[in-house]
Structures are given as structure tokens and as C-alpha cells.
Scaffold this active site. Structure first.
Site, PDB file in Angstrom:
ATOM      1  N   GLN A 135       0.823  -1.207   0.000  1.00  0.00           N
ATOM      2  CA  GLN A 135       0.000   0.000   0.000  1.00  0.00           C
ATOM      3  C   GLN A 135       0.861   1.263   0.000  1.00  0.00           C
ATOM      4  O   GLN A 135       0.495   2.288  -0.601  1.00  0.00           O
ATOM      5  CB  GLN A 135      -0.975   0.000   1.184  1.00  0.00           C
ATOM      6  CG  GLN A 135      -0.356  -0.045   2.559  1.00  0.00           C
ATOM      7  CD  GLN A 135      -0.120  -1.455   3.064  1.00  0.00           C
ATOM      8  OE1 GLN A 135      -0.020  -2.388   2.286  1.00  0.00           O
ATOM      9  NE2 GLN A 135      -0.018  -1.598   4.383  1.00  0.00           N
TER      10      GLN A 135
ATOM     11  N   HIS B 142      19.863 -12.488   8.119  1.00  0.00           N
ATOM     12  CA  HIS B 142      18.901 -11.553   7.523  1.00  0.00           C
ATOM     13  C   HIS B 142      17.516 -12.178   7.408  1.00  0.00           C
ATOM     14  O   HIS B 142      16.527 -11.627   7.864  1.00  0.00           O
ATOM     15  CB  HIS B 142      19.376 -11.112   6.134  1.00  0.00           C
ATOM     16  CG  HIS B 142      20.146  -9.839   6.139  1.00  0.00           C
ATOM     17  ND1 HIS B 142      19.578  -8.630   6.457  1.00  0.00           N
ATOM     18  CD2 HIS B 142      21.436  -9.574   5.844  1.00  0.00           C
ATOM     19  CE1 HIS B 142      20.489  -7.674   6.379  1.00  0.00           C
ATOM     20  NE2 HIS B 142      21.625  -8.224   6.009  1.00  0.00           N
TER      21      HIS B 142
ATOM     22  N   HIS C 238      10.597  11.222 -42.657  1.00  0.00           N
ATOM     23  CA  HIS C 238      11.854  11.629 -42.044  1.00  0.00           C
ATOM     24  C   HIS C 238      12.758  12.303 -43.079  1.00  0.00           C
ATOM     25  O   HIS C 238      13.361  13.352 -42.834  1.00  0.00           O
ATOM     26  CB  HIS C 238      12.592  10.416 -41.445  1.00  0.00           C
ATOM     27  CG  HIS C 238      12.043   9.956 -40.135  1.00  0.00           C
ATOM     28  ND1 HIS C 238      10.751   9.512 -39.978  1.00  0.00           N
ATOM     29  CD2 HIS C 238      12.628   9.857 -38.904  1.00  0.00           C
ATOM     30  CE1 HIS C 238      10.560   9.161 -38.720  1.00  0.00           C
ATOM     31  NE2 HIS C 238      11.685   9.369 -38.045  1.00  0.00           N
TER      32      HIS C 238
ATOM     33  N   GLN D  49      25.135 -12.669   7.024  1.00  0.00           N
ATOM     34  CA  GLN D  49      24.087 -12.593   6.006  1.00  0.00           C
ATOM     35  C   GLN D  49      22.975 -13.593   6.265  1.00  0.00           C
ATOM     36  O   GLN D  49      21.809 -13.327   6.002  1.00  0.00           O
ATOM     37  CB  GLN D  49      24.684 -12.827   4.613  1.00  0.00           C
ATOM     38  CG  GLN D  49      25.577 -11.699   4.143  1.00  0.00           C
ATOM     39  CD  GLN D  49      24.879 -10.357   4.199  1.00  0.00           C
ATOM     40  OE1 GLN D  49      23.925 -10.103   3.467  1.00  0.00           O
ATOM     41  NE2 GLN D  49      25.336  -9.484   5.092  1.00  0.00           N
TER      42      GLN D  49
ATOM     43  N   GLU E 284      25.872 -10.906  -4.469  1.00  0.00           N
ATOM     44  CA  GLU E 284      25.617  -9.552  -3.976  1.00  0.00           C
ATOM     45  C   GLU E 284      26.863  -9.036  -3.230  1.00  0.00           C
ATOM     46  O   GLU E 284      27.415  -7.989  -3.564  1.00  0.00           O
ATOM     47  CB  GLU E 284      24.408  -9.577  -3.047  1.00  0.00           C
ATOM     48  CG  GLU E 284      24.063  -8.238  -2.428  1.00  0.00           C
ATOM     49  CD  GLU E 284      22.978  -8.359  -1.375  1.00  0.00           C
ATOM     50  OE1 GLU E 284      22.364  -7.328  -1.044  1.00  0.00           O
ATOM     51  OE2 GLU E 284      22.737  -9.475  -0.855  1.00  0.00           O
ATOM     52  N   HIS E 285      27.290  -9.745  -2.206  1.00  0.00           N
ATOM     53  CA  HIS E 285      28.498  -9.418  -1.451  1.00  0.00           C
ATOM     54  C   HIS E 285      29.535 -10.503  -1.708  1.00  0.00           C
ATOM     55  O   HIS E 285      29.220 -11.690  -1.622  1.00  0.00           O
ATOM     56  CB  HIS E 285      28.224  -9.371   0.056  1.00  0.00           C
ATOM     57  CG  HIS E 285      27.093  -8.478   0.457  1.00  0.00           C
ATOM     58  ND1 HIS E 285      25.811  -8.954   0.669  1.00  0.00           N
ATOM     59  CD2 HIS E 285      27.044  -7.145   0.682  1.00  0.00           C
ATOM     60  CE1 HIS E 285      25.019  -7.948   1.015  1.00  0.00           C
ATOM     61  NE2 HIS E 285      25.747  -6.842   1.027  1.00  0.00           N
TER      62      HIS E 285
ATOM     63  N   SER F 274      19.145 -11.654   0.538  1.00  0.00           N
ATOM     64  CA  SER F 274      20.541 -11.242   0.656  1.00  0.00           C
ATOM     65  C   SER F 274      21.489 -12.421   0.417  1.00  0.00           C
ATOM     66  O   SER F 274      21.135 -13.579   0.642  1.00  0.00           O
ATOM     67  CB  SER F 274      20.788 -10.647   2.037  1.00  0.00           C
ATOM     68  OG  SER F 274      22.056 -10.045   2.094  1.00  0.00           O
TER      69      SER F 274
ATOM     70  N   GLU G 236      15.177   2.994 -44.488  1.00  0.00           N
ATOM     71  CA  GLU G 236      14.281   2.439 -43.476  1.00  0.00           C
ATOM     72  C   GLU G 236      12.813   2.607 -43.862  1.00  0.00           C
ATOM     73  O   GLU G 236      11.924   2.270 -43.082  1.00  0.00           O
ATOM     74  CB  GLU G 236      14.553   3.095 -42.117  1.00  0.00           C
ATOM     75  CG  GLU G 236      15.911   2.718 -41.537  1.00  0.00           C
ATOM     76  CD  GLU G 236      16.089   3.142 -40.093  1.00  0.00           C
ATOM     77  OE1 GLU G 236      15.194   3.837 -39.567  1.00  0.00           O
ATOM     78  OE2 GLU G 236      17.100   2.768 -39.485  1.00  0.00           O
TER      79      GLU G 236
ATOM     80  N   ASN H 241       9.988  -6.441   1.796  1.00  0.00           N
ATOM     81  CA  ASN H 241       9.626  -7.854   1.729  1.00  0.00           C
ATOM     82  C   ASN H 241       9.040  -8.191   0.361  1.00  0.00           C
ATOM     83  O   ASN H 241       9.022  -7.369  -0.558  1.00  0.00           O
ATOM     84  CB  ASN H 241       8.652  -8.217   2.865  1.00  0.00           C
ATOM     85  CG  ASN H 241       7.327  -7.476   2.744  1.00  0.00           C
ATOM     86  OD1 ASN H 241       6.972  -6.928   1.696  1.00  0.00           O
ATOM     87  ND2 ASN H 241       6.579  -7.440   3.835  1.00  0.00           N
TER      88      ASN H 241
ATOM     89  N   ASP I  36      28.344  -2.568   4.791  1.00  0.00           N
ATOM     90  CA  ASP I  36      26.917  -2.421   5.071  1.00  0.00           C
ATOM     91  C   ASP I  36      26.609  -1.130   5.818  1.00  0.00           C
ATOM     92  O   ASP I  36      25.558  -0.518   5.614  1.00  0.00           O
ATOM     93  CB  ASP I  36      26.438  -3.606   5.918  1.00  0.00           C
ATOM     94  CG  ASP I  36      25.484  -4.501   5.159  1.00  0.00           C
ATOM     95  OD1 ASP I  36      25.340  -4.327   3.946  1.00  0.00           O
ATOM     96  OD2 ASP I  36      24.900  -5.400   5.795  1.00  0.00           O
TER      97      ASP I  36
END
Length: 445
Positions: free
Chosen positions: A186, A257, A415, A254, A322-323, A232, A410, A209, A356
Site C-alpha cells: 500500500q 537476515h 523523415h 548474512q 551480492e556481497h 541477501s 528504413e 519484503n 553495510d
């Protein structure tokens, strides 16, 4: 934590972005907020967050921001301020400038860089509250010059007391004063479409999330988004010069998480692998978030044994984590071979939390293998670019025939004629004949 040989390790990690039911629920929420505005926003806030508000209470007041300082330690204020300074200094080096290039024929080409006008920042508050995410989203936008930054965060990140005071202090330290106590799909819908209370934004950034991720995907096109982040990840390539206690702690940093976080160690040493496996189990038993970390380690953790550091690098480049921590003797020797990683940490003292929280680079980093083609959040995420073209008469006369050739090949005669009408006008004024071309436009017919 299972130990496998490289040839037996499945590098593919398919992350499903929501079930059919979750996608349907998000679409309904977004539609309702788009149609009903504040009414839907308040209804869903009560339903999902168990917090009853009226429209007048959606925005966090200046008094609340000031009062938050009474609920945090002075040491936290000092720490968040120091981190903000480092993050600002790092991102300041990314700032682009507009440029123009005057050509010898009098034409002018260039690029105009402008900040986005209004950006929405989502700060999560599910299993934990993340003040650091405030800094990582807001500061690059400020460096880019975004004049309006609005933040949304769930209304009960601090439990019954409301928004976590650490989040509010981080926002105040970063200079954000437009904050709304809304979360979930929302909140994303409100930022994208606006309500009577909330002015819509041009872009939405920040992790969340699965419902937040799905909502960002749903509104993309109405607004821009930073990415659709997955769980993660950390991958560590280490040899037996590393300390197993360091490696285990970094893997668990990690894994704690969430249950779907991924923690992978790659090493050429079977002895070291066994030592790290034992150390993970020992440290896991003492970790406050051990239930979450244990599920992550069991489902998405692995120790991969390779024949050499070079083979380990091949595994890392295919993972595109990612890391990525490179904890070997002389890590700089191998740095040039690392092609795919969101953030690279070199040596035993560059633990992932250094990046981080404090060092300065952004911690919002591509996940799920997307480091193959995408980058961490930076100043470029908060700007837009306009191409600048000023063609002189001399340049058009010199290049007009070539432009018409390309257009007609083309099949776009309109054009070509947009150029030709100008060439004929110049021809009639100068008395110089335009050579006939197949399909040439006669403006008098």
C-alpha cells in the site's frame, strides 16, 4: 553447513517473485489505493500492521522527529552521523556534470544532467529495522540534487511504540523531514499514484519484503524503481591463510537476515572447509537470530571445494553474488579476475558489515545473480539525462543527403522530407541546385 565439490554444486538459484496468491493480493492492493487513495491506505494499514490511523496522522511530525532523539543513545547519533559523512563523501565522487561540445561546423552536441524532482524511499521494518537503509537511499539522492525526498516506513517498526526511533533519528540526521507511517504494497502504491495526503513521486527506491518487491514491479512504468531485490547473499573465496572464525562470522552475518538468505564459502582446502563448517555450527548456537540463520544455512548455505583459487574465481563469477569477500594471500593479485560481484571486500579486515554500515559505498546491491549486468545504488539512480543537439546550417547542408539516405533505406519518407524541405529552401535562397535523388520530394507538387 554442507560441503560439496565444485562439480556437484548447483549454481542456479531460482528465486520466485511471489506466489500466484501474493501477486493477486498485491495487484488488488495497488488498484484499491489508486482508486480510493487515503481510505484504502488506512484500511490496509489497520489490516496488515494492526495500527488504526486517520489521514491526519499519516505524516510523522517534526515534534516526533525531535522526540526520537530522547530514545536513542548518544553513541548511536555519533555513529550514524559518522557513517553519513562517509557515505556522502563516497557518493560525491560519482556526481556527473552536464557537458557541451562545440563542433568546427558550428553545431553543438551535449548532455544535460538533471536530478529527479521527487523520490520516494522505502525503509523496511519487518524482522528488523534498518536505519542504515535510510542513509543508503537518501544520501545519493541528496548528492544528485533531488529537491524532494519522501520516506515511508511501516507504522510499528518499534512495536507498540510506533516507528523505531533509530529510523527516525537516521532520517533526521540525513535531512529527511517528509515521512509517512505506511508500509507494504500500500505504501508503494501511494508513492506511485498519490493520495489526498501524499504527492506522487518519480521514482521509488529501497528494499522490502516480497509484497513490497511485487508492488514495485506492479507500478514500474508509472514510476521508475531501483530494482526488484531478492534475498541477501554473501560468497567468500578463502584459502587456508584465513581465520575460520572470521569466515564463519561473515557467513552468518548474512544468514541472519532471513531464511532465504544465501551464504557460500568457496575454498581450495578441504581441511579449511571442515574447520569453517565446525566454526559455523559453534557460532550459530550463540547467535540471537539463530533460528533464522539456521534455516538459511541449511537451505541455502554451502561450502564448495575447488582445485585452485582460479577455479574458485570461476565459481564466483558464475554466482555473481551480492556481497563477495576475497580473503586469500595477496587478494589484489586476483582482483582483476573478478567480473561479477555487487560489492567486493578484500582481505581479512574488510568484513561485509564494514560496507553495510560505514565505509561509504552503497549497501543496496544487486542480488540473485543480477550483478552480471547491474550495479549498486548510486547517484546515477537519481538523475535523468537529456541529449542536446544544435545543428548549424552548415552542418545540415554537409550531412543532409546522408541523413536522407538512412531515412529512405528504413522506408521513412517523412523523415527524409523533413530534411529535404530545408535543403530545398536553402537551395532556392542560394541558387545552388540540389542534385536529384530517387524518390526526391517536390514540395511544389
Amino acid at each position: 553447513m554442507k560441503i560439496v565439490r565444485a562439480q556437484d554444486f548447483d549454481l542456479k538459484r531460482e528465486v520466485e517473485y511471489g506466489s500466484v496468491e501474493q501477486n493477486a493480493a498485491v495487484r488488488q492492493i495497488v488498484t484499491d489505493v489508486k482508486r480510493e487513495g487515503d481510505a484504502a491506505l488506512l484500511r490496509y494499514t489497520e489490516q496488515f500492521d494492526r495500527v488504526r490511523l486517520d489521514a491526519g496522522a499519516l505524516r510523522v511530525t517534526e515534534a516526533e522527529l525531535k522526540a526520537a532523539y530522547d530514545h536513542v543513545e548518544p553513541s548511536f547519533v555519533t555513529a550514524i552521523s559518522a557513517a553519513a559523512a562517509n557515505i556522502r563523501a563516497f557518493h560525491a565522487r560519482q556526481k556527473r556534470n552536464s557537458w557541451m561540445d562545440l563542433q568546427p561546423d558550428g553545431s553543438l552536441l551535449g548532455q544535460i544532467i538533471r536530478p529527479l524532482k521527487r523520490v520516494g524511499v522505502y525503509v523496511p521494518g519487518g524482522k528488523a529495522a534498518y536505519p542504515s537503509s535510510v542513509l543508503m537511499n537518501v544520501i545519493p539522492a541528496q548528492v544528485a540534487g533531488v529537491p524532494e525526498i519522501v520516506m515511508v516506513t511501516p507504522p510499528a517498526t518499534g512495536g507498540k511504540e510506533g516507528i523505531d526511533p533509530y529510523i527516525l533519528v537516521a532520517a533526521a540526521e540525513a535531512g529527511v523531514n517528509e515521512i509517512y507511517r505506511i508500509g507494504g504494497a500500500q505504501a508503494i502504491a501511494a508513492l506511485a499514484y498519490g493520495t489526498d495526503t501524499i504527492v506522487p513521486v518519480d521514482k521509488i527506491c529501497g528494499p522490502g519484503n516480497i509484497y513490497v518487491a511485487l508492488a514495485k514491479r506492479e507500478v514500474y512504468g508509472v514510476v521508475d524503481i531501483d530494482s526488484i531485490a531478492g534475498p541477501s547473499e554473501i560468497a567468500v573465496l578463502a584459502d587456508d591463510s584465513a581465520d575460520p572464525a572470521y569466515i564463519a562470522a561473515d557467513l552468518l552475518s548474512q544468514a541472519e537476515h532471513d531464511e532465504m538468505a544465501s551464504a557460500i564459502l568457496v575454498t581450495p582446502s578441504a581441511t579449511f572447509a571442515s574447520a569453517c563448517q565446525a566454526e559455523v555450527e559453534r557460532q550459530l548456537a550463540e547467535l540471537p537470530r539463530r533460528d533464522i540463520a539456521a534455516t538459511s544455512i541449511a537451505d541455502y548455505g554451502a561450502i564448495v571445494i575447488v582445485d585452485s583459487i582460479d577455479e574458485g574465481i570461476e565459481v564466483i563469477n558464475r554466482l555473481a553474488p551480492e556481497h563477495f569477500e576475497l580473503i586469500v594471500e595477496d587478494p589484489l593479485v586476483y582482483l582483476g579476475k573478478i567480473e561479477n560481484a555487487g560489492a567486493i571486500f578484500l582481505g581479512p579486515y574488510s568484513s561485509e558489515p564494514v560496507g553495510d554500515y560505514f565505509a561509504g559505498p552503497n549497501h543496496i546491491i544487486p542480488t540473485n545473480g543480477t550483478a552480471r549486468f547491474s550495479s549498486p545504488v548510486d547517484v546515477d539512480d537519481y538523475i535523468k539525462k537529456s541529449s542536446l543537439i544544435y545543428y548549424s546550417k552548415e552542418a545540415l547542408l554537409a550531412n543532409g543527403e546522408t541523413i536522407m539516405e538512412l531515412a529512405r533505406r528504413e522506408g521513412l519518407e517523412g523523415h527524409a522530407r523533413a530534411i529535404e524541405v530545408r535543403l530545398r529552401k536553402e537551395e532556392s535562397q542560394s541558387g545552388t541546385a540540389l542534385e536529384g535523388k530517387a524518390g526526391a520530394y517536390d514540395g511544389d507538387k
